[in-house]
Design a protein around this motif. Structure first.
Motif, PDB file in Angstrom:
ATOM      1  N   GLN A   1       0.817  -1.208   0.000  1.00  0.00           N
ATOM      2  CA  GLN A   1       0.000   0.000   0.000  1.00  0.00           C
ATOM      3  C   GLN A   1       0.854   1.263   0.000  1.00  0.00           C
ATOM      4  OE1 GLN A   1      -2.460  -0.989   3.424  1.00  0.00           O
ATOM      5  NE2 GLN A   1      -4.213  -1.359   2.075  1.00  0.00           N
ATOM      6  N   LEU A   2       2.059   1.173   0.560  1.00  0.00           N
ATOM      7  CA  LEU A   2       2.971   2.311   0.577  1.00  0.00           C
ATOM      8  C   LEU A   2       3.760   2.438  -0.722  1.00  0.00           C
ATOM      9  CD1 LEU A   2       4.284   2.047   4.246  1.00  0.00           C
ATOM     10  CD2 LEU A   2       2.663   3.713   3.311  1.00  0.00           C
TER      11      LEU A   2
ATOM     12  N   TRP B   1      -4.985  -8.701 -11.564  1.00  0.00           N
ATOM     13  CA  TRP B   1      -3.867  -8.017 -10.909  1.00  0.00           C
ATOM     14  C   TRP B   1      -3.924  -6.509 -11.117  1.00  0.00           C
ATOM     15  CZ3 TRP B   1      -1.809  -9.727  -6.882  1.00  0.00           C
ATOM     16  CH2 TRP B   1      -1.630 -11.090  -6.677  1.00  0.00           C
ATOM     17  N   LEU B   2      -4.404  -6.066 -12.262  1.00  0.00           N
ATOM     18  CA  LEU B   2      -4.578  -4.623 -12.462  1.00  0.00           C
ATOM     19  C   LEU B   2      -5.611  -4.067 -11.482  1.00  0.00           C
ATOM     20  CD1 LEU B   2      -4.516  -4.278 -16.347  1.00  0.00           C
ATOM     21  CD2 LEU B   2      -2.858  -3.366 -14.721  1.00  0.00           C
ATOM     22  N   ALA B   3      -6.706  -4.787 -11.314  1.00  0.00           N
ATOM     23  CA  ALA B   3      -7.738  -4.354 -10.362  1.00  0.00           C
ATOM     24  C   ALA B   3      -7.204  -4.365  -8.932  1.00  0.00           C
ATOM     25  CB  ALA B   3      -8.970  -5.249 -10.491  1.00  0.00           C
ATOM     26  N   VAL B   4      -6.386  -5.349  -8.610  1.00  0.00           N
ATOM     27  CA  VAL B   4      -5.788  -5.408  -7.271  1.00  0.00           C
ATOM     28  C   VAL B   4      -4.885  -4.202  -7.053  1.00  0.00           C
ATOM     29  CG1 VAL B   4      -4.159  -6.690  -5.819  1.00  0.00           C
ATOM     30  CG2 VAL B   4      -5.991  -7.905  -6.999  1.00  0.00           C
ATOM     31  N   LEU B   5      -4.060  -3.894  -8.030  1.00  0.00           N
ATOM     32  CA  LEU B   5      -3.165  -2.741  -7.907  1.00  0.00           C
ATOM     33  C   LEU B   5      -3.942  -1.447  -7.712  1.00  0.00           C
ATOM     34  CD1 LEU B   5      -0.457  -3.510 -10.597  1.00  0.00           C
ATOM     35  CD2 LEU B   5      -0.196  -3.527  -8.116  1.00  0.00           C
TER      36      LEU B   5
ATOM     37  N   PRO C   1      -4.686   0.346  -2.395  1.00  0.00           N
ATOM     38  CA  PRO C   1      -4.605   1.478  -1.462  1.00  0.00           C
ATOM     39  C   PRO C   1      -5.879   1.681  -0.633  1.00  0.00           C
ATOM     40  CG  PRO C   1      -3.755   2.116  -3.602  1.00  0.00           C
ATOM     41  CD  PRO C   1      -4.375   0.765  -3.766  1.00  0.00           C
ATOM     42  N   ARG C   2      -7.018   1.199  -1.137  1.00  0.00           N
ATOM     43  CA  ARG C   2      -8.288   1.375  -0.417  1.00  0.00           C
ATOM     44  C   ARG C   2      -8.613   0.202   0.505  1.00  0.00           C
ATOM     45  NH1 ARG C   2      -9.326   2.685  -5.655  1.00  0.00           N
ATOM     46  NH2 ARG C   2     -10.546   0.803  -5.988  1.00  0.00           N
ATOM     47  N   LEU C   3      -7.804  -0.852   0.495  1.00  0.00           N
ATOM     48  CA  LEU C   3      -8.041  -2.006   1.369  1.00  0.00           C
ATOM     49  C   LEU C   3      -7.738  -1.590   2.804  1.00  0.00           C
ATOM     50  CD1 LEU C   3      -8.672  -5.034   1.760  1.00  0.00           C
ATOM     51  CD2 LEU C   3      -6.228  -5.465   1.392  1.00  0.00           C
ATOM     52  N   ARG C   4      -8.749  -1.601   3.663  1.00  0.00           N
ATOM     53  CA  ARG C   4      -8.585  -1.138   5.043  1.00  0.00           C
ATOM     54  C   ARG C   4      -8.242  -2.283   5.994  1.00  0.00           C
ATOM     55  NH1 ARG C   4      -7.133   2.990   3.468  1.00  0.00           N
ATOM     56  NH2 ARG C   4      -8.543   4.485   2.595  1.00  0.00           N
TER      57      ARG C   4
END
Length: 168
Positions: free
Chosen positions: A10-11, A49-53, A57-60
């Motif tokens: 995420q960073l 994988w594109l959708a995951v990328l 950042p929004r995965l809490r």
């Protein structure tokens, strides 16, 4: 799943992302291959994988990564299935589930039988038995109640048993 690895992803750490893909590419590709067949699995896996990328950042809740990942995979697979049904003059193709590394006849028969099970039922079989997800995670991924997952599993097992006993 290592929550630290997800936070590092995420960073924006490239090495962490490489580790994440290395750890999860095979399960995701296997799921796509089992649902769509080998010809379309590579393209759909790239879309996943594109959708995951984009969504990482929004995965809490990093503890919920696995169901989140398979939810994304399911959406991509469903979109691919829908597009094949919408193509004029083309029959929907049931996936060919052969795995050249497997030499056991029983495994080949099981894979062929699995390919004959309708997509909704095949999906819960794959998620529950092959991806080892809980009933609750399967329900979350499929966006249905746990009872629906149970009934789909029951129907899928019956259909698979029928397909396997019809072809001795």
């Amino acid at each position: 799943m290592d929550q630290l690895l997800l936070v590092r992803c995420q960073l924006g750490e490239r090495e962490a992302l490489t580790e994440l893909v290395r750890a999860w590419h095979q399960p995701i590709w296997s799921y796509a291959r089992r649902m769509l067949g080998p010809a379309r699995a590579d393209d759909v896996t790239q879309e996943i994988w594109l959708a995951v990328l984009r969504g990482l950042p929004r995965l809490r809740d990093t503890e919920r990564f696995r169901p989140w990942l398979f939810t994304i995979a399911r959406r991509s697979v469903v979109n691919a299935l829908r597009s094949s049904y919408g193509e004029p003059g083309q029959e929907p193709v049931e996936p060919v589930m052969d795995d050249p590394a497997d030499t056991l006849l029983d495994r080949v028969e099981l894979v062929e039988g699995l390919a004959k099970v309708p997509a909704r039922e095949r999906e819960v079989l794959i998620l529950f038995y092959l991806e080892d997800l809980s009933l609750e995670d399967c329900a979350e991924i499929c966006a249905v109640p746990v009872g629906t997952v149970k009934s789909r599993l029951n129907r899928a097992r019956r259909l698979l048993r029928t397909h396997l006993t019809e072809n001795p």
